[in-house]
Write a protein that holds these residues in place. Structure first.
Motif, PDB file in Angstrom:
ATOM      1  N   VAL A   1       0.848  -1.188   0.000  1.00  0.00           N
ATOM      2  CA  VAL A   1       0.000   0.000   0.000  1.00  0.00           C
ATOM      3  C   VAL A   1       0.885   1.240   0.000  1.00  0.00           C
ATOM      4  CG1 VAL A   1      -1.729   1.301   1.261  1.00  0.00           C
ATOM      5  CG2 VAL A   1      -1.857  -1.186   1.206  1.00  0.00           C
ATOM      6  N   GLN A   2       0.610   2.116  -0.915  1.00  0.00           N
ATOM      7  CA  GLN A   2       1.318   3.394  -0.948  1.00  0.00           C
ATOM      8  C   GLN A   2       0.338   4.494  -0.560  1.00  0.00           C
ATOM      9  OE1 GLN A   2       3.010   3.452  -4.940  1.00  0.00           O
ATOM     10  NE2 GLN A   2       4.995   2.930  -4.069  1.00  0.00           N
ATOM     11  N   LEU A   3       0.804   5.392   0.304  1.00  0.00           N
ATOM     12  CA  LEU A   3      -0.043   6.452   0.828  1.00  0.00           C
ATOM     13  C   LEU A   3       0.528   7.795   0.433  1.00  0.00           C
ATOM     14  CD1 LEU A   3      -0.488   4.977   4.421  1.00  0.00           C
ATOM     15  CD2 LEU A   3      -2.047   4.740   2.494  1.00  0.00           C
ATOM     16  N   GLN A   4      -0.328   8.675  -0.026  1.00  0.00           N
ATOM     17  CA  GLN A   4       0.083   9.998  -0.471  1.00  0.00           C
ATOM     18  C   GLN A   4      -0.738  11.037   0.262  1.00  0.00           C
ATOM     19  OE1 GLN A   4       2.544  10.676  -2.900  1.00  0.00           O
ATOM     20  NE2 GLN A   4       2.303  12.827  -2.365  1.00  0.00           N
ATOM     21  N   ALA A   5      -0.098  11.754   1.173  1.00  0.00           N
ATOM     22  CA  ALA A   5      -0.781  12.786   1.947  1.00  0.00           C
ATOM     23  C   ALA A   5      -0.603  14.144   1.297  1.00  0.00           C
ATOM     24  CB  ALA A   5      -0.236  12.823   3.365  1.00  0.00           C
ATOM     25  N   SER A   6      -1.602  14.988   1.497  1.00  0.00           N
ATOM     26  CA  SER A   6      -1.543  16.342   0.950  1.00  0.00           C
ATOM     27  C   SER A   6      -2.439  17.260   1.782  1.00  0.00           C
ATOM     28  CB  SER A   6      -1.998  16.351  -0.508  1.00  0.00           C
ATOM     29  OG  SER A   6      -3.342  15.925  -0.614  1.00  0.00           O
ATOM     30  N   GLY A   7      -2.304  18.562   1.529  1.00  0.00           N
ATOM     31  CA  GLY A   7      -3.193  19.518   2.166  1.00  0.00           C
ATOM     32  C   GLY A   7      -2.567  20.393   3.228  1.00  0.00           C
ATOM     33  N   GLY A   8      -1.312  20.152   3.540  1.00  0.00           N
ATOM     34  CA  GLY A   8      -0.648  20.968   4.539  1.00  0.00           C
ATOM     35  C   GLY A   8      -0.415  22.381   4.047  1.00  0.00           C
ATOM     36  N   GLY A   9      -0.062  23.250   4.967  1.00  0.00           N
ATOM     37  CA  GLY A   9       0.205  24.627   4.598  1.00  0.00           C
ATOM     38  C   GLY A   9       0.391  25.506   5.810  1.00  0.00           C
ATOM     39  N   LEU A  10       0.448  26.793   5.560  1.00  0.00           N
ATOM     40  CA  LEU A  10       0.609  27.786   6.608  1.00  0.00           C
ATOM     41  C   LEU A  10      -0.741  28.437   6.892  1.00  0.00           C
ATOM     42  CD1 LEU A  10       2.326  29.641   8.437  1.00  0.00           C
ATOM     43  CD2 LEU A  10       2.725  31.085   6.422  1.00  0.00           C
ATOM     44  N   VAL A  11      -1.167  28.361   8.140  1.00  0.00           N
ATOM     45  CA  VAL A  11      -2.440  28.949   8.543  1.00  0.00           C
ATOM     46  C   VAL A  11      -2.224  29.746   9.823  1.00  0.00           C
ATOM     47  CG1 VAL A  11      -3.817  27.139   7.468  1.00  0.00           C
ATOM     48  CG2 VAL A  11      -3.113  26.905   9.860  1.00  0.00           C
ATOM     49  N   GLN A  12      -3.262  30.468  10.216  1.00  0.00           N
ATOM     50  CA  GLN A  12      -3.189  31.256  11.439  1.00  0.00           C
ATOM     51  C   GLN A  12      -3.955  30.560  12.567  1.00  0.00           C
ATOM     52  OE1 GLN A  12      -4.705  35.135  10.263  1.00  0.00           O
ATOM     53  NE2 GLN A  12      -2.648  35.812   9.698  1.00  0.00           N
ATOM     54  N   THR A  13      -3.651  30.956  13.759  1.00  0.00           N
ATOM     55  CA  THR A  13      -4.346  30.412  14.925  1.00  0.00           C
ATOM     56  C   THR A  13      -5.861  30.583  14.761  1.00  0.00           C
ATOM     57  OG1 THR A  13      -2.485  30.875  16.396  1.00  0.00           O
ATOM     58  CG2 THR A  13      -4.657  30.639  17.410  1.00  0.00           C
ATOM     59  N   GLY A  14      -6.573  29.493  15.023  1.00  0.00           N
ATOM     60  CA  GLY A  14      -8.024  29.520  14.893  1.00  0.00           C
ATOM     61  C   GLY A  14      -8.550  29.076  13.542  1.00  0.00           C
ATOM     62  N   ASP A  15      -7.683  28.978  12.582  1.00  0.00           N
ATOM     63  CA  ASP A  15      -8.086  28.550  11.240  1.00  0.00           C
ATOM     64  C   ASP A  15      -8.382  27.060  11.199  1.00  0.00           C
ATOM     65  OD1 ASP A  15      -6.030  30.753   9.131  1.00  0.00           O
ATOM     66  OD2 ASP A  15      -7.891  31.089  10.255  1.00  0.00           O
ATOM     67  N   SER A  16      -8.938  26.641  10.066  1.00  0.00           N
ATOM     68  CA  SER A  16      -9.202  25.223   9.812  1.00  0.00           C
ATOM     69  C   SER A  16      -8.424  24.763   8.589  1.00  0.00           C
ATOM     70  CB  SER A  16     -10.703  24.996   9.584  1.00  0.00           C
ATOM     71  OG  SER A  16     -11.459  25.339  10.727  1.00  0.00           O
ATOM     72  N   LEU A  17      -8.170  23.477   8.553  1.00  0.00           N
ATOM     73  CA  LEU A  17      -7.435  22.891   7.442  1.00  0.00           C
ATOM     74  C   LEU A  17      -7.833  21.426   7.340  1.00  0.00           C
ATOM     75  CD1 LEU A  17      -5.167  23.860   5.457  1.00  0.00           C
ATOM     76  CD2 LEU A  17      -3.527  22.828   7.043  1.00  0.00           C
ATOM     77  N   THR A  18      -7.903  20.918   6.114  1.00  0.00           N
ATOM     78  CA  THR A  18      -8.215  19.502   5.915  1.00  0.00           C
ATOM     79  C   THR A  18      -7.083  18.829   5.166  1.00  0.00           C
ATOM     80  OG1 THR A  18     -10.608  19.895   5.862  1.00  0.00           O
ATOM     81  CG2 THR A  18      -9.812  17.844   4.905  1.00  0.00           C
ATOM     82  N   LEU A  19      -6.557  17.778   5.744  1.00  0.00           N
ATOM     83  CA  LEU A  19      -5.547  16.956   5.098  1.00  0.00           C
ATOM     84  C   LEU A  19      -6.230  15.768   4.434  1.00  0.00           C
ATOM     85  CD1 LEU A  19      -2.797  16.853   7.882  1.00  0.00           C
ATOM     86  CD2 LEU A  19      -3.203  18.593   6.127  1.00  0.00           C
ATOM     87  N   SER A  20      -5.650  15.318   3.342  1.00  0.00           N
ATOM     88  CA  SER A  20      -6.143  14.139   2.640  1.00  0.00           C
ATOM     89  C   SER A  20      -5.011  13.143   2.467  1.00  0.00           C
ATOM     90  CB  SER A  20      -6.683  14.530   1.260  1.00  0.00           C
ATOM     91  OG  SER A  20      -7.729  15.461   1.347  1.00  0.00           O
ATOM     92  N   CYS A  21      -5.375  11.898   2.384  1.00  0.00           N
ATOM     93  CA  CYS A  21      -4.389  10.852   2.151  1.00  0.00           C
ATOM     94  C   CYS A  21      -5.026   9.804   1.245  1.00  0.00           C
ATOM     95  CB  CYS A  21      -3.946  10.235   3.469  1.00  0.00           C
ATOM     96  SG  CYS A  21      -2.818   8.836   3.303  1.00  0.00           S
ATOM     97  N   VAL A  22      -4.442   9.633   0.075  1.00  0.00           N
ATOM     98  CA  VAL A  22      -4.955   8.686  -0.907  1.00  0.00           C
ATOM     99  C   VAL A  22      -4.091   7.434  -0.898  1.00  0.00           C
ATOM    100  CG1 VAL A  22      -5.523   8.300  -3.325  1.00  0.00           C
ATOM    101  CG2 VAL A  22      -5.815  10.565  -2.324  1.00  0.00           C
ATOM    102  N   ALA A  23      -4.742   6.286  -0.903  1.00  0.00           N
ATOM    103  CA  ALA A  23      -4.034   5.014  -0.894  1.00  0.00           C
ATOM    104  C   ALA A  23      -4.106   4.351  -2.259  1.00  0.00           C
ATOM    105  CB  ALA A  23      -4.637   4.092   0.152  1.00  0.00           C
ATOM    106  N   SER A  24      -3.041   3.677  -2.618  1.00  0.00           N
ATOM    107  CA  SER A  24      -3.027   2.927  -3.862  1.00  0.00           C
ATOM    108  C   SER A  24      -3.638   1.558  -3.647  1.00  0.00           C
ATOM    109  CB  SER A  24      -1.588   2.779  -4.357  1.00  0.00           C
ATOM    110  OG  SER A  24      -0.853   1.994  -3.431  1.00  0.00           O
ATOM    111  N   GLY A  25      -3.962   0.894  -4.737  1.00  0.00           N
ATOM    112  CA  GLY A  25      -4.437  -0.475  -4.653  1.00  0.00           C
ATOM    113  C   GLY A  25      -5.908  -0.596  -4.329  1.00  0.00           C
ATOM    114  N   ASN A  26      -6.331  -1.831  -4.080  1.00  0.00           N
ATOM    115  CA  ASN A  26      -7.748  -2.092  -3.839  1.00  0.00           C
ATOM    116  C   ASN A  26      -8.003  -2.727  -2.478  1.00  0.00           C
ATOM    117  OD1 ASN A  26      -6.645  -4.559  -4.271  1.00  0.00           O
ATOM    118  ND2 ASN A  26      -7.886  -5.095  -6.052  1.00  0.00           N
TER     119      ASN A  26
END
Length: 121
Positions: A1-26
């Motif tokens: 299984v290969q996992l690819q995470a994304s969605g990080g970044g620079l935000v300010q206190t109190g902000d929201s952020l969503t990370l995603s991680c996609v997996a290969s295979g079935n």
């Protein structure tokens, strides 16, 4: 299984952020999926996890009530929704997959590369 995470970044206190991680295979739906993080100078720590069917989630005390782990088995994707971010949430976030209790100290079988989240004060 290969996992690819994304969605990080620079935000300010109190902000929201969503990370995603996609997996290969079935075989994505066979795994408990988790998120871990490693802050500068600290060891990698558990953040949250979700069981295969999505019916159970687990969280570290430090994020409980602010972070939500979810998954879409049809898209082979796990998400980490982070609300009310604090500077102490700054870390590299890793997704992981395992067949055992990765929320309870059992090392995951697979790791994705990290994505950096920086929360400014």
């Amino acid at each position: 299984v290969q996992l690819q995470a994304s969605g990080g970044g620079l935000v300010q206190t109190g902000d929201s952020l969503t990370l995603s991680c996609v997996a290969s295979g079935n075989t994505f739906s066979l795994y408990t999926m988790g998120w871990f993080r490693q802050a500068p100078g600290k060891e990698r720590a558990f953040v949250g996890a979700i069981r295969r069917s999505g019916d159970n989630t687990y969280y570290a005390d430090s994020v409980k009530g602010r972070f939500t782990v979810s998954r879409d088995n049809a898209k082979n994707t796990v998400y980490l929704r982070m609300n009310s971010l604090k500077p102490e949430d700054t870390a590299v976030y890793f997704c992981a997959a395992g067949t055992l209790a990765i929320h309870d100290g059992i090392p995951p079988s697979y790791w994705g590369q990290g994505t950096l989240v920086t929360v400014s004060s």
